[in-house]
Structures are given as C-alpha cells and as structure tokens.
Design a protein around this motif. Structure first.
Motif, PDB file in Angstrom:
ATOM      1  N   GLU A  84       3.857  14.719  -4.549  1.00  0.00           N
ATOM      2  CA  GLU A  84       3.297  13.369  -4.410  1.00  0.00           C
ATOM      3  C   GLU A  84       3.845  12.706  -3.150  1.00  0.00           C
ATOM      4  OE1 GLU A  84       2.896   9.109  -6.799  1.00  0.00           O
ATOM      5  OE2 GLU A  84       4.250  10.658  -7.546  1.00  0.00           O
ATOM      6  N   LYS A  86       4.184   9.236  -1.494  1.00  0.00           N
ATOM      7  CA  LYS A  86       4.126   7.840  -1.904  1.00  0.00           C
ATOM      8  C   LYS A  86       3.764   6.933  -0.732  1.00  0.00           C
ATOM      9  CE  LYS A  86       7.501   8.614  -5.579  1.00  0.00           C
ATOM     10  NZ  LYS A  86       8.847   8.279  -6.109  1.00  0.00           N
ATOM     11  N   ASP A  87       3.208   5.804  -1.065  1.00  0.00           N
ATOM     12  CA  ASP A  87       2.810   4.851  -0.037  1.00  0.00           C
ATOM     13  C   ASP A  87       4.030   4.435   0.787  1.00  0.00           C
ATOM     14  OD1 ASP A  87       1.125   3.189   1.388  1.00  0.00           O
ATOM     15  OD2 ASP A  87       1.350   1.509   0.024  1.00  0.00           O
ATOM     16  N   GLN A  89       5.791   6.402   2.807  1.00  0.00           N
ATOM     17  CA  GLN A  89       6.683   7.491   3.169  1.00  0.00           C
ATOM     18  C   GLN A  89       6.351   8.028   4.560  1.00  0.00           C
ATOM     19  OE1 GLN A  89       6.541  10.367  -0.140  1.00  0.00           O
ATOM     20  NE2 GLN A  89       8.694   9.882  -0.501  1.00  0.00           N
ATOM     21  N   PRO A 125      -1.125   8.780   1.159  1.00  0.00           N
ATOM     22  CA  PRO A 125      -0.530   8.795  -0.179  1.00  0.00           C
ATOM     23  C   PRO A 125      -1.416   9.540  -1.168  1.00  0.00           C
ATOM     24  CG  PRO A 125      -0.466   6.594   0.768  1.00  0.00           C
ATOM     25  CD  PRO A 125      -1.345   7.412   1.662  1.00  0.00           C
TER      26      PRO A 125
END
Length: 380
Positions: A84, A86-87, A89, A125
């Motif tokens: 995943e 993530k927003d 990153q 993301p």
C-alpha cells in the motif's frame, strides 16, 4: 744535500700526488656505490606506496561500487505481496517499505530505478500487487495507476442509507454489520454539525474507488468528505440562510426533490412546489408520497390511501412542515434545485406519463384533477 732534498721533496710530491689521485678514484667508487644505494631505497619506497595506494584504490572502488550499484534482484520475482502506498509518501518512503517486505533487495536499488524512469514524483496512493525478490525495475513497472487494486462502487442518487450500506458491503466484501456500526459512530465521520448526528442524506452518491485495506469507517468518511466539498462549492450554509432555512432543512427538501423527480430538468420546479406549500397561508401539508414510502421502507411515489394514514413523523400527509430528516441521499443537482427553485405559483405536480417520467405542474385543484386524469389514461 740540496739535490737530495730536492729529490726527496720531488719524490714526496710524486707519492703524495699518487696518493691523492688514488684516493680520488676510491672516493668516486664509494660515491657511485652510495648513489646506487640512494636510488634503490626511494624506488622501494615508491613501490611500497604504490602498492598501498593500489590496494586502497581497489577497496575504494569496491566500496564505491557497492554504493553506486546497490544490491538488486534479477527477474520478475515469485509469490505475491500487497503493498500500500499511502497519500503523501515519497519514493524513498515506498523504497523502504518495499525492502522491508522483501520485494526489492535494497531501497537504493528502487530509488535508482524509479529515478532512471523519471517517475519519482508520479507514484499514486493505493494498493498494488507485487512479488517477492523482484528486480527494482520490475517493481517500478508495476507501480502504475492502472494496476491499483480498487473496488469501483457506484452509488446512485436517491439511494437510502440502508441500501447504500448494503451496496457497499456487496461490492467490497466487507460485512454489512461493520458498515452499520460505522454509520452509527458518526464522531468518526466528520459530519457537519447541522446533520444532527444522522448519516442519512449526507452519504454523498457518486462513484468511489475503494482500496482493499479501507475500513467501513474510512469509506463512509470519504462519502461525507465528498458531501462537504459539494456543500462548500454550492455555499450551502450561506444560500440556506438567504432562503430562510437551515442547511439541514435544505437537505431534507433536496432529498424529497431527488425522490420525486423523474427528470433533472423538473427538479427546480418540484422544489418550488415544496416551498410554495411551506409558505402558503394557511400552510399546506406537503403530502408527498415519497415521505410515506420512506416511513414504510418502500420505494415509489404513489402511496395508497391506506398508506397515507401510516403513523410516522415522516408521513407528510399527517404532519405539517418537513419530515425530521432527509429521506434519501440527494445528488448535487437536487441540492442545487433546493437552493435555486424556479419562480412560479405551482402548488401541485403529477408525473402524467410513468413511462417517460414527464412531470406536469398545476396551480389550482381543477388543474391538478386534470393532470391526474391524464395520469390514469397513461396507465398510472
């Protein structure tokens, strides 16, 4: 004696001369030996130093090689790993996670590969399916938006909360009871204060891309966030105040408009009918069949006479004014219609042709009866 002295002196001079010449030749030989020794020593020192430098250069090269050419796997890898992103990153953050999960051999290999592909700032993301021990370049190739693992769920305008939750459960595979629990835990959803702690009406209908790891609370919160964005865009609070209503009342009106309208172009007129009935003197009952159907947990806009006697605060045949809350989750067109009703004197509307969803409007009871007769001729 003078001769003897002279000869002696001459002989001494000759011997001394030979001695000095002999000594000079010996000194030169010794100097040559010393010179040969003085050349060899620096040469040996140079050779030793060169060896040290050469060895250091080799190990330095090996160290630089490790830094500049980090560990990397070859090939496409094996198995399956869900990663995943993530927003917010960065590529470096993602690289560390890929190394941690055994997808790539080193974070440096990944950052080099994504840099070479000019994609360091393009990671989106989402959840992605990768493999263990794959080359960094192969990992970069799979981390594109089209490969995101998403459940695309379309929630239609006018869907009630109960059916919204069922649709979400079916499309995501998550238990319905978890969605029902999340819907009640409104403190986690960022509902507007005027919603009065109820999600009905504020789970905005749209198409959502849902990640596998998203929880029911996160999914519903995203829907409320979408509603809040729409409300801000339409200046819901300011426009409601200008109309003399609260934002919650506007959402109730919008939900009725959404349930009653067969076509988008009729929505502003239906909204006008609702306002005209609320503002009439004496005030008229709204008498909207859609509110009765909500009380009965049914869909439709044609309640029977018996159904209009249903005891419920949502039955607008029995009670004056608006029901206590929205009866659907309205879309942006219905909200816009509630905020911008068409000017007109209408007090009634009838869907005269159920097949085409055409709605006609009337001001008097006689006009209304004529429209009802047309409705019955068309099979209504």
């Amino acid at each position: 004696m003078n001769d003897l002295d002279l000869n002696t002196l001459l002989g001494a001079e000759d011997d001394g001369g030979r001695t000095r010449r002999g000594r000079g030749r010996g000194n030169r030989r010794r100097r040559r030996r010393r010179n040969r020794g003085g050349f060899i020593a620096p040469l040996l020192a140079f050779v030793v130093l060169a060896g040290i430098i050469g060895g250091g250069g080799y190990y330095g090269y090996m160290w630089l090689n490790d830094v500049l050419v980090p560990d990397d796997y070859t090939g496409q890898g094996t198995g399956e790993v869900i990663v995943e992103i993530k927003d917010g990153q960065s590529a470096s953050d993602v690289a560390q996670e890929l190394e941690r999960q055994g997808v790539v051999a080193s974070a440096k290999a990944f950052t080099n590969a994504i840099g070479n592909a000019n994609r360091s700032g393009s990671l989106q993301p989402g959840s992605y399916k990768l493999r263990k021990k794959m080359s960094a370049a192969s990992a970069v190739a799979l981390l594109i938006p089209d490969n995101r693992l998403l459940a695309k769920v379309t929630l239609k305008e006018g869907l009630r909360l109960s059916d919204t939750l069922k649709t979400l459960a079916e499309e995501t595979g998550k238990p319905l009871k978890e969605f029902a629990a999340a819907a009640k835990d409104v403190d986690q959803l960022d509902l507007p204060r005027y919603a009065k702690g109820k999600l009905e009406g504020y789970a905005f209908p749209a198409t959502y891309e849902i990640q596998p790891k998203s929880t029911p609370t996160q999914i519903l919160a995203a829907m409320v966030k979408r509603y809040n964005q729409t409300a801000e865009k339409l200046d819901l609070e300011g426009s409601a105040k200008a109309l003399g209503h609260t934002p919650h009342e506007i959402m109730i009106i919008a939900s009725i408009v959404q349930a009653e309208a067969g076509r988008q172009e009729d929505m502003p007129k239906i909204a006008r009918v609702i306002y005209n009935r609320l503002d009439s003197n004496p005030q008229m009952k709204l008498a909207m069949d859609s509110t009765v159907m909500y009380a009965l947990n049914k869909y439709g806009t044609a309640a029977t006479f018996a159904e209009t006697k249903t005891k419920s605060p949502y039955n607008t045949y029995l009670h004056l004014g608006l029901p206590p809350g929205p009866i659907t989750n309205p879309g942006d067109h219905a909200i816009e219609a509630a905020l911008n009703p068409t000017k007109g004197p209408w007090l009634y509307f009838v869907a005269t042709d159920p097949k085409s969803n055409v709605t006609k409007f009337a001001t008097t009871e006689a006009e209304r009866q004529a429209l009802l007769a047309e409705y019955r001729r068309n099979g209504g």
